[in-house]
Design a protein around this motif. Structure first.
Motif, PDB file in Angstrom:
ATOM      1  N   SER A 175       0.915  -1.219   0.009  1.00 44.88           N
ATOM      2  CA  SER A 175      -0.060  -0.068   0.106  1.00 44.88           C
ATOM      3  C   SER A 175       0.901   1.222   0.197  1.00 44.88           C
ATOM      4  O   SER A 175       0.419   2.386   0.026  1.00 44.88           O
ATOM      5  N   THR A 176       2.331   1.165   0.225  1.00 45.38           N
ATOM      6  CA  THR A 176       3.149   2.161   0.228  1.00 45.38           C
ATOM      7  C   THR A 176       3.430   2.825  -1.217  1.00 45.38           C
ATOM      8  O   THR A 176       3.299   1.984  -2.288  1.00 45.38           O
ATOM      9  N   ALA A 177       3.690   4.088  -1.479  1.00 42.63           N
ATOM     10  CA  ALA A 177       3.960   4.778  -2.502  1.00 42.63           C
ATOM     11  C   ALA A 177       5.404   4.582  -2.952  1.00 42.63           C
ATOM     12  O   ALA A 177       6.364   4.284  -2.018  1.00 42.63           O
ATOM     13  N   SER A 178       5.831   4.667  -4.275  1.00 44.75           N
ATOM     14  CA  SER A 178       7.415   4.519  -4.390  1.00 44.75           C
ATOM     15  C   SER A 178       7.898   5.923  -4.299  1.00 44.75           C
ATOM     16  O   SER A 178       7.044   7.091  -4.505  1.00 44.75           O
ATOM     17  N   ALA A 179       9.186   5.967  -4.295  1.00 43.03           N
ATOM     18  CA  ALA A 179       9.788   7.164  -4.181  1.00 43.03           C
ATOM     19  C   ALA A 179       9.818   8.287  -5.080  1.00 43.03           C
ATOM     20  O   ALA A 179       9.648   9.389  -5.110  1.00 43.03           O
ATOM     21  N   GLY A 180       9.346   7.611  -6.512  1.00 48.74           N
ATOM     22  CA  GLY A 180       9.307   8.266  -7.601  1.00 48.74           C
ATOM     23  C   GLY A 180       7.982   8.944  -7.504  1.00 48.74           C
ATOM     24  O   GLY A 180       7.740  10.074  -8.230  1.00 48.74           O
ATOM     25  N   SER A 181       6.995   8.623  -6.566  1.00 47.45           N
ATOM     26  CA  SER A 181       5.793   9.434  -6.669  1.00 47.45           C
ATOM     27  C   SER A 181       6.053  10.831  -5.704  1.00 47.45           C
ATOM     28  O   SER A 181       5.008  11.542  -5.469  1.00 47.45           O
ATOM     29  N   VAL A 182       7.092  10.777  -4.891  1.00 52.31           N
ATOM     30  CA  VAL A 182       7.141  11.917  -4.030  1.00 52.31           C
ATOM     31  C   VAL A 182       7.477  13.169  -5.167  1.00 52.31           C
ATOM     32  O   VAL A 182       8.092  13.074  -5.791  1.00 52.31           O
ATOM     33  N   PRO A 183       6.750  14.532  -4.557  1.00 60.01           N
ATOM     34  CA  PRO A 183       6.675  15.472  -5.579  1.00 60.01           C
ATOM     35  C   PRO A 183       7.880  15.889  -6.088  1.00 60.01           C
ATOM     36  O   PRO A 183       8.960  15.874  -4.968  1.00 60.01           O
ATOM     37  N   LEU A 184       8.240  16.514  -6.915  1.00 60.01           N
ATOM     38  CA  LEU A 184       9.698  17.045  -7.468  1.00 60.01           C
ATOM     39  C   LEU A 184       9.639  18.519  -7.192  1.00 60.01           C
ATOM     40  O   LEU A 184       8.720  19.259  -7.309  1.00 60.01           O
ATOM     41  N   ALA A 185      10.892  19.094  -6.689  1.00 64.21           N
ATOM     42  CA  ALA A 185      10.672  20.396  -6.396  1.00 64.21           C
ATOM     43  C   ALA A 185      10.877  21.113  -7.403  1.00 64.21           C
ATOM     44  O   ALA A 185      11.083  20.558  -8.749  1.00 64.21           O
ATOM     45  N   PRO A 186      10.079  22.321  -7.661  1.00 59.56           N
ATOM     46  CA  PRO A 186      10.015  23.121  -8.691  1.00 59.56           C
ATOM     47  C   PRO A 186      11.364  23.620  -9.540  1.00 59.56           C
ATOM     48  O   PRO A 186      12.168  23.737  -8.636  1.00 59.56           O
ATOM     49  N   ARG A 187      11.271  24.015 -10.828  1.00 63.33           N
ATOM     50  CA  ARG A 187      12.332  24.484 -11.465  1.00 63.33           C
ATOM     51  C   ARG A 187      13.468  23.656 -11.853  1.00 63.33           C
ATOM     52  O   ARG A 187      14.649  24.150 -11.510  1.00 63.33           O
ATOM     53  N   ALA A 188      13.015  22.385 -12.013  1.00 61.16           N
ATOM     54  CA  ALA A 188      14.249  21.483 -12.297  1.00 61.16           C
ATOM     55  C   ALA A 188      14.792  21.943 -13.862  1.00 61.16           C
ATOM     56  O   ALA A 188      13.910  21.725 -14.754  1.00 61.16           O
ATOM     57  N   TRP A 189      15.953  21.722 -14.129  1.00 63.76           N
ATOM     58  CA  TRP A 189      16.472  22.092 -15.609  1.00 63.76           C
ATOM     59  C   TRP A 189      16.463  20.775 -16.117  1.00 63.76           C
ATOM     60  O   TRP A 189      16.936  19.659 -15.463  1.00 63.76           O
ATOM     61  N   PRO A 190      16.365  20.674 -17.496  1.00 66.42           N
ATOM     62  CA  PRO A 190      16.461  19.215 -18.202  1.00 66.42           C
ATOM     63  C   PRO A 190      17.382  18.451 -17.695  1.00 66.42           C
ATOM     64  O   PRO A 190      17.614  17.393 -17.241  1.00 66.42           O
ATOM     65  N   LEU A 191      18.818  18.915 -18.044  1.00 65.01           N
ATOM     66  CA  LEU A 191      19.987  17.921 -17.587  1.00 65.01           C
ATOM     67  C   LEU A 191      20.547  18.313 -16.264  1.00 65.01           C
ATOM     68  O   LEU A 191      21.012  17.113 -15.818  1.00 65.01           O
ATOM     69  N   LEU A 192      20.535  19.495 -15.917  1.00 65.37           N
ATOM     70  CA  LEU A 192      21.144  19.800 -14.661  1.00 65.37           C
ATOM     71  C   LEU A 192      20.217  19.414 -13.446  1.00 65.37           C
ATOM     72  O   LEU A 192      20.735  19.286 -12.213  1.00 65.37           O
ATOM     73  N   GLY A 193      18.992  19.324 -13.606  1.00 68.28           N
ATOM     74  CA  GLY A 193      18.204  19.243 -12.427  1.00 68.28           C
ATOM     75  C   GLY A 193      18.210  20.410 -11.666  1.00 68.28           C
ATOM     76  O   GLY A 193      18.100  21.582 -12.065  1.00 68.28           O
ATOM     77  N   HIS A 194      18.262  20.527 -10.138  1.00 61.34           N
ATOM     78  CA  HIS A 194      18.331  21.609  -9.318  1.00 61.34           C
ATOM     79  C   HIS A 194      19.756  22.106  -9.158  1.00 61.34           C
ATOM     80  O   HIS A 194      20.069  22.895  -8.037  1.00 61.34           O
ATOM     81  N   ALA A 195      20.916  21.614  -9.698  1.00 65.25           N
ATOM     82  CA  ALA A 195      22.270  22.153  -9.580  1.00 65.25           C
ATOM     83  C   ALA A 195      22.410  23.509  -9.607  1.00 65.25           C
ATOM     84  O   ALA A 195      23.262  24.014  -8.709  1.00 65.25           O
ATOM     85  N   LEU A 196      21.633  24.278 -10.385  1.00 65.69           N
ATOM     86  CA  LEU A 196      22.002  25.611 -10.519  1.00 65.69           C
ATOM     87  C   LEU A 196      21.466  26.268  -9.231  1.00 65.69           C
ATOM     88  O   LEU A 196      22.339  27.038  -8.337  1.00 65.69           O
ATOM     89  N   PRO A 197      20.324  26.255  -8.835  1.00 70.05           N
ATOM     90  CA  PRO A 197      19.818  26.963  -7.667  1.00 70.05           C
ATOM     91  C   PRO A 197      20.651  26.447  -6.288  1.00 70.05           C
ATOM     92  O   PRO A 197      20.971  27.242  -5.574  1.00 70.05           O
ATOM     93  N   LEU A 198      20.901  25.160  -6.528  1.00 74.91           N
ATOM     94  CA  LEU A 198      21.739  24.537  -5.248  1.00 74.91           C
ATOM     95  C   LEU A 198      23.047  25.254  -4.976  1.00 74.91           C
ATOM     96  O   LEU A 198      23.424  25.447  -3.885  1.00 74.91           O
TER      97      LEU A 198
END
Ligand code: HEM
Length: 486
Positions: free
Chosen positions: A5-28
């Protein structure tokens, strides 16, 4: 077994403003604290992407605690520890679960309360010597000054014999290069990390030199195994009675890893805690004024001594509050060893989990006016073990917490007793976010005031600090008024 009955980690909401290749590396990289705080609206967890890999950031105090307490499943690992391991191998802070309990048993005697009392005397002397080296009107590079103070105190408590000034200076410079490279290397993809840039060469050279210096010190100690009543002697003598033959000791390579672990782990964290505390006092003159009144009352003309610790209530609360606002370990990572469930979410073995004291310590639903420096919030309240975690929790909790608190409270007392601190310029000072929450570049102006005794503690830089590193016969004499629960 996992609950279907548990959800998979992939269903955890993704933080906004992820860039296509870099993801959140820039704001981080650009403003990590603003990015982390932008996630505080997620009550339980949120997914963050770094290039092709992703990690789940835990935002809830109880789930954070579950991760800390279950260190067999949520083991030390992930990008931060992979980079730290490059320098300190499998020392206590980086080793994986199967090695940890044995290493902890071998290292624990070095932090026994009977040893702490002796270390406290070194801290008091080192702080008085440092406070005695400044001149009225000086503008201090506060972080640099606190680094030399904690390096000297750490060297003295670890290796008792004063090291030649040149060796000490070299260790300090190498440590600075290493710690400032950690965070950038953590954010850089593996291929780029291997490029032979000038920065990489400096980092590699510093690593090699620091390791060689520590190895030299250990070789000298092996040749003269008398008890020097310092941290290294305790490590050399430690025996794991729970090992198979009941006689297991640390070999040379393990000793070097542990010595580097304590050196790197203890020095910078305590130095930046002190620097932030001084910054907060300079920008909150009313608290600084009250702290001076406390040092006058407690010292009353006598020299600073670890026995004063139980009476230094405000100094202790200032340190507690500083660690809430600026926890040096602002972010920690864990790797999930085998498929596991946390907060109704299924995590696959190999997933990365991120924990952040900074996020929890500044959540408005956990702390009133979370961004305000208010040491008195701790007057009647003990730090809560789920929401206040500057030293982590569980079996991997900081082994040096009492060591650091003792050092910080004594140093703060010695400094405020002798000097009034004021900000330089009127721009708010911002942290430099690295692996630690660095105060690099912080400057404060000093004005001399009448000392009530701390600065007179044979406060010359030439005083041999090692003379006072003795095992105490009074267990708990250096006990800190603030207790940080497990
Ligand atoms: C204000 C100063 C300090 C802060 C904020 C601090 C913070 C921390 C934190 C948060 C952890 C847990 C990391 C995790 O679970 O991922 C930790 C572990 C550790 N710290 Fe500290 N630390 C401080 C001072 C020291 C000192 C003075 C020493 C040694 C002289 C030290 C040695 C260690 C070691 C060896 C570990 C690993 C413990 C284990 O895994 O069993 N730290 N520290």
């Amino acid at each position: 077994m996992t609950d279907t009955s548990t959800a998979s980690a992939g269903s955890v909401p993704l933080a906004p403003r992820a860039w296509p290749l870099l993801g959140h590396a820039l704001p981080l990289l650009r403003d990590p604290l603003a990015f982390i705080m932008s996630l505080s609206g997620y009550r339980e967890m949120v997914r963050v992407r770094l290039g092709p890999s992703s990690a789940v950031m835990i935002c809830d105090p109880d789930l954070t605690r579950q991760v800390f307490l279950n260190d067999r499943t949520f083991d030390k690992g992930g990008p931060i520890y992979d980079r730290i391991r490059e320098v300190i191998g499998d020392g206590l802070s980086t080793c994986a679960y199967p090695l940890h309990r044995r290493q902890r048993r071998l290292c624990q005697p070095s932090f026994h309360p009977t040893r702490l009392a002796g270390y406290g005397a070194v801290f008091a002397r080192a702080a008085a010597a440092k406070a005695g080296s400044w001149r009225d009107g000086d503008v201090l590079d506060v972080t640099q000054e606190m680094m030399t103070l904690t390096t000297r105190a750490t060297m003295e408590t670890m290796f008792s014999g004063a090291l030649p000034a040149e060796t000490m200076q070299r260790c300090l410079a190498d440590t600075a290069v290493i710690v400032s490279a950690f965070f950038r290397r953590m954010m850089t993809p593996a291929l780029l990390r291997r490029l032979p840039t000038r920065q990489k060469r400096r980092y590699d050279d510093a690593r090699t030199r620091l390791a060689a210096t520590i190895a030299e010190i250990i070789a000298e100690r092996r040749a003269d195994p008398t008890d020097h009543a310092d941290l290294l002697s305790t490590l050399v003598a430690a025996v794991d009675e729970e090992s198979e033959d009941g006689r297991r000791q640390l070999n040379d390579a393990e000793l070097a890893d542990e010595a580097l672990t304590f050196f790197l782990g203890g020095m910078e964290t305590t130095a930046i805690t002190l620097a932030w505390a001084l910054h907060l006092l300079a920008t909150n003159p009313d608290v600084q004024h009250r702290l001076k009144a406390e040092t006058d009352r407690v010292l009353a003309g006598k020299k600073l001594d670890p026995a004063h610790l139980p009476s230094l209530g405000l100094a202790s609360r200032v340190v507690t509050e500083t660690l809430r606002l600026y926890p040096p370990a602002w972010m920690m990572t864990r790797v999930v060893r085998e498929d596991a469930e946390l907060g109704g979410v299924r995590f696959k073995g190999g997933s990365t989990i991120v924990l952040s004291p900074y996020l929890l310590h500044r959540r408005a639903d956990l702390y009133d006016e979370p961004d305000r420096f208010d040491p008195d919030r701790w007057l009647d309240a003990q730090p809560d073990r789920a929401t206040y975690i500057p030293f982590g929790a569980g079996a991997r909790k900081c082994i040096g917490d009492q060591f650091a608190l003792t050092e910080a409270i004594l140093a703060l007392t010695a400094i405020v007793d002798r000097w009034a601190l004021t900000p330089v310029g009127d721009q708010p000072f911002q942290p430099k976010v690295e692996t630690s929450l660095s105060s690099r570049g912080l400057r404060l102006r000093l004005t001399e005031r009448r000392s009530s005794g701390a600065g007179d503690a044979e406060g010359s830089a030439a005083a041999p600090l090692s003379a006072s590193v003795q095992p105490s016969t009074q267990p708990g004499a250096a006990a800190c008024p603030v207790k940080h629960g497990k």
